[in-house]
Motif scaffolding. Structure first.
Motif, short mmCIF file in Angstrom:
data_model
loop_
_atom_site.label_atom_id
_atom_site.label_comp_id
_atom_site.label_asym_id
_atom_site.label_seq_id
_atom_site.Cartn_x
_atom_site.Cartn_y
_atom_site.Cartn_z
N ALA A 165 8.52 9.51 1.88
CA ALA A 165 7.85 9.13 0.62
C ALA A 165 7.34 10.37 -0.12
CB ALA A 165 6.69 8.18 0.91
N MET A 166 6.76 11.30 0.60
CA MET A 166 6.22 12.51 -0.04
C MET A 166 7.34 13.35 -0.63
SD MET A 166 2.91 12.61 0.22
CE MET A 166 2.48 14.31 -0.01
N SER A 167 8.45 13.42 0.09
CA SER A 167 9.58 14.22 -0.41
C SER A 167 10.15 13.59 -1.69
CB SER A 167 10.59 14.36 0.72
OG SER A 167 11.87 14.21 0.27
N ARG A 168 10.21 12.27 -1.74
CA ARG A 168 10.66 11.60 -2.98
C ARG A 168 9.63 11.82 -4.10
NH1 ARG A 168 11.96 7.19 0.63
NH2 ARG A 168 9.92 6.26 0.20
N ALA A 169 8.35 11.66 -3.75
CA ALA A 169 7.31 11.73 -4.78
C ALA A 169 7.19 13.13 -5.38
CB ALA A 169 5.96 11.30 -4.20
N LEU A 170 7.34 14.14 -4.54
CA LEU A 170 7.15 15.52 -5.03
C LEU A 170 8.47 16.20 -5.39
CD1 LEU A 170 4.41 16.67 -2.46
CD2 LEU A 170 4.06 16.03 -4.86
N GLY A 171 9.59 15.51 -5.10
CA GLY A 171 10.91 16.06 -5.42
C GLY A 171 11.17 17.35 -4.64
N SER A 214 0.85 -1.20 0.00
CA SER A 214 0.00 0.00 0.00
C SER A 214 0.88 1.25 0.00
CB SER A 214 -0.98 -0.01 1.18
OG SER A 214 -0.31 -0.01 2.42
N SER A 215 2.00 1.21 0.72
CA SER A 215 2.87 2.40 0.77
C SER A 215 3.52 2.65 -0.59
CB SER A 215 3.96 2.23 1.84
OG SER A 215 3.34 2.17 3.10
N MET A 216 3.89 1.57 -1.28
CA MET A 216 4.50 1.72 -2.61
C MET A 216 3.48 2.35 -3.58
SD MET A 216 6.18 -1.36 -4.81
CE MET A 216 4.67 -2.23 -5.05
N MET A 217 2.24 1.87 -3.51
CA MET A 217 1.21 2.41 -4.40
C MET A 217 0.89 3.86 -4.04
SD MET A 217 -1.48 -0.61 -5.32
CE MET A 217 -1.86 -1.22 -3.72
N ALA A 218 0.87 4.15 -2.75
CA ALA A 218 0.54 5.53 -2.33
C ALA A 218 1.61 6.51 -2.81
CB ALA A 218 0.41 5.58 -0.81
N GLU A 219 2.87 6.12 -2.70
CA GLU A 219 3.94 7.02 -3.15
C GLU A 219 3.85 7.26 -4.65
OE1 GLU A 219 7.89 6.14 -1.65
OE2 GLU A 219 8.84 7.23 -3.31
N GLU A 220 3.61 6.18 -5.39
CA GLU A 220 3.49 6.30 -6.85
C GLU A 220 2.27 7.17 -7.22
OE1 GLU A 220 5.35 5.51 -9.30
OE2 GLU A 220 4.09 5.15 -11.07
N SER A 221 1.23 7.06 -6.43
CA SER A 221 0.04 7.87 -6.66
C SER A 221 0.37 9.36 -6.52
CB SER A 221 -1.05 7.47 -5.64
OG SER A 221 -2.09 8.41 -5.65
N VAL A 222 1.05 9.72 -5.44
CA VAL A 222 1.39 11.14 -5.21
C VAL A 222 2.30 11.64 -6.34
CG1 VAL A 222 2.49 12.78 -3.65
CG2 VAL A 222 1.15 10.89 -2.71
N LYS A 223 3.24 10.79 -6.76
CA LYS A 223 4.16 11.18 -7.84
C LYS A 223 3.38 11.46 -9.13
CE LYS A 223 8.61 9.57 -9.72
NZ LYS A 223 8.43 9.91 -11.11
N SER A 224 2.49 10.54 -9.48
CA SER A 224 1.74 10.70 -10.74
C SER A 224 0.83 11.91 -10.71
CB SER A 224 0.87 9.47 -11.00
OG SER A 224 1.66 8.33 -11.00
N LEU A 225 0.16 12.11 -9.59
CA LEU A 225 -0.75 13.25 -9.50
C LEU A 225 0.02 14.55 -9.38
CD1 LEU A 225 -3.35 11.45 -7.27
CD2 LEU A 225 -3.94 12.62 -9.40
N GLY A 226 1.12 14.53 -8.61
CA GLY A 226 1.93 15.74 -8.45
C GLY A 226 2.52 16.20 -9.78
N GLU A 227 2.92 15.25 -10.61
CA GLU A 227 3.46 15.60 -11.93
C GLU A 227 2.35 15.93 -12.93
OE1 GLU A 227 7.41 12.71 -11.63
OE2 GLU A 227 5.85 12.21 -13.07
N GLY A 228 1.25 15.18 -12.83
CA GLY A 228 0.21 15.29 -13.86
C GLY A 228 -0.72 16.49 -13.70
N LEU A 229 -1.05 16.87 -12.47
CA LEU A 229 -2.05 17.93 -12.29
C LEU A 229 -1.63 19.27 -12.92
CD1 LEU A 229 -3.46 17.08 -8.72
CD2 LEU A 229 -4.66 16.90 -10.92
N PRO A 230 -0.38 19.71 -12.75
CA PRO A 230 0.01 20.96 -13.41
C PRO A 230 -0.10 20.86 -14.94
CG PRO A 230 1.58 20.41 -11.70
CD PRO A 230 0.69 19.22 -11.86
#
Ligand code: NAD
Length: 349
Positions: free
Chosen positions: A273-279, A183-199
């Protein structure tokens, strides 16, 4: 970890498979649900279903009022419905869930927002001014069609708030009491995809690659929402929505940075995880989440959502009434402080 099965089809143009999928679920008399704002989509789905479609019920509204569920059940009985097809956001899929609690049958969900109800066995119904929620495997959609072309019509402001609503599921999954490595792996990937995709969505709403990336992020977020328990952030949003009528996705968007700020000292795995996902710097994750909304025209304060300052204290009181898990102890004076900061909307530092 208990994972209830759903069949998922993902990709641009996948809506065309709706008839084959309805047949696969044994549907012979299908009811298409929608809000009055998505009648066109309901009619498109009905036409794709052809002779399988027995009717359209386009009266879904926010918060799934019991009266709407009852009216839909009446129609279901009258038409002898054996399958519900729900193209729309959490309100339409929520109506399907409300129906099957009393008339068990499969649901085929076609999400057009990022809210995530399609992957969960969580239901919610409003009755006499109170929203009750629960978990029941019977309400989990059997098949989900994720088609980025459908979410492309979601206006940018709603895309941002709905996308941050999805990020909120992933954030709380990262510090959930019953989280697991998957679940943590999927959650991190989720934040990464949304953080990159929404802008990218905000720049060009019709960009199907950006819509695919964000829809993929929302699929992951919805999956972890189904698997693990949520905490303070969801409790606060439930309080503000349920007791003060605040709009669902907008409230999630405003509260999330402050809920992250509240919990970050007690949730090191989430911070990493958030810091990695959002850079971003680990110390700046709350601000970086708020920037997703601020930089793309979304709301950042309860004040701009017209929440009344005099209700802050009452909201803090309600939010601490029943005990629930949260990584940092939930203390009323600290929650009031969190809500005051969210009211002002200053970037968390
Ligand atoms: P929504 O379903 O209320 O949709 C908001 C409005 O946008 C509606 O009028 C809808 O018709 C319209 N809309 C939806 N998609 C569109 C599109 N692509 N283009 C144009 N208009 C579109 O909003 P939501 O945020 O998806 O759902 C919120 C509700 O879902 C809340 O009640 C929340 O509690 C619930 N929810 C439940 C779960 C769960 O697991 N049970 C999970 C997430 C949210």
């Amino acid at each position: 970890m208990t994972q209830l099965p759903s069949r998922v089809l993902f990709g641009a143009g996948k809506l065309a498979s709706v008839k084959a999928e309805a047949e696969r679920l044994g549907g012979r008399r299908v009811l298409v649900l929608a809000t009055k704002f998505q009648v066109d989509l309901a009619e498109q789905v009905a036409s794709l279903l052809g002779d399988l479609c027995a009717g359209i019920f386009a009266e879904a509204v926010q918060h799934v009022p019991y009266e709407t569920v009852s009216a839909a059940i009446e129609k279901t009985d009258e038409l002898g419905i054996d399958l519900l097809v729900a193209p729309g956001g959490g309100s339409t899929i929520g109506l399907a869930k409300g129906i099957v609690l009393e008339r068990p049958m499969p649901i085929l969900a076609i999400p057009t927002t990022y809210a995530g109800s399609e992957m969960t066995h969580i239901w919610g119904i409003s009755k006499d001014g109170r929203k009750t929620t629960g978990r029941d495997p019977i309400v989990k959609p059997s098949t989900v069609i994720y088609d980025p072309e459908l979410v492309a019509s979601l206006p940018v402001p709603m895309s941002i708030t709905s996308g941050v609503n999805a990020i909120a599921h992933a954030v709380e999954a990262l510090y959930a009491e019953n989280r697991n490595p998957i679940s943590s792996m999927m959650a991190e990937e989720s934040v990464k995809s949304l953080g990159e995709g929404l802008p990218l969505v905000a720049q060009k709403p019709s960009d199907l690659n950006a819509r695919s990336k964000t829809l993929y992020g929302s699929w992951l977020a919805a999956t972890v929402l189904d698997q693990v328990g949520m905490a303070l952030h969801h409790k606060l949003c439930h309080t503000l929505g349920g007791s003060f009528g605040m709009p669902h996705a907008e409230v999630h968007t405003v509260i999330l940075p402050y809920a992250i700020g509240y919990n970050q000292s007690h949730a090191p795995e989430m911070v990493a995880a958030m810091s990695r996902a959002l850079g971003c710097d680990p110390a700046d994750i709350a601000g970086a989440v708020q920037d997703i909304s601020r930089d793309n025209g979304g709301p950042v304060s309860l004040k701009e959502l017209n929440f009344k300052a005099e209700n802050l204290k009452k909201a803090a009181e309600i939010a601490v009434q029943s005990p629930y898990y949260n990584p940092r102890p939930v203390v009323e004076s600290d929650i009031l402080n969190l809500l005051q900061n969210a009211f002002a909307g200053k970037r968390p530092s």
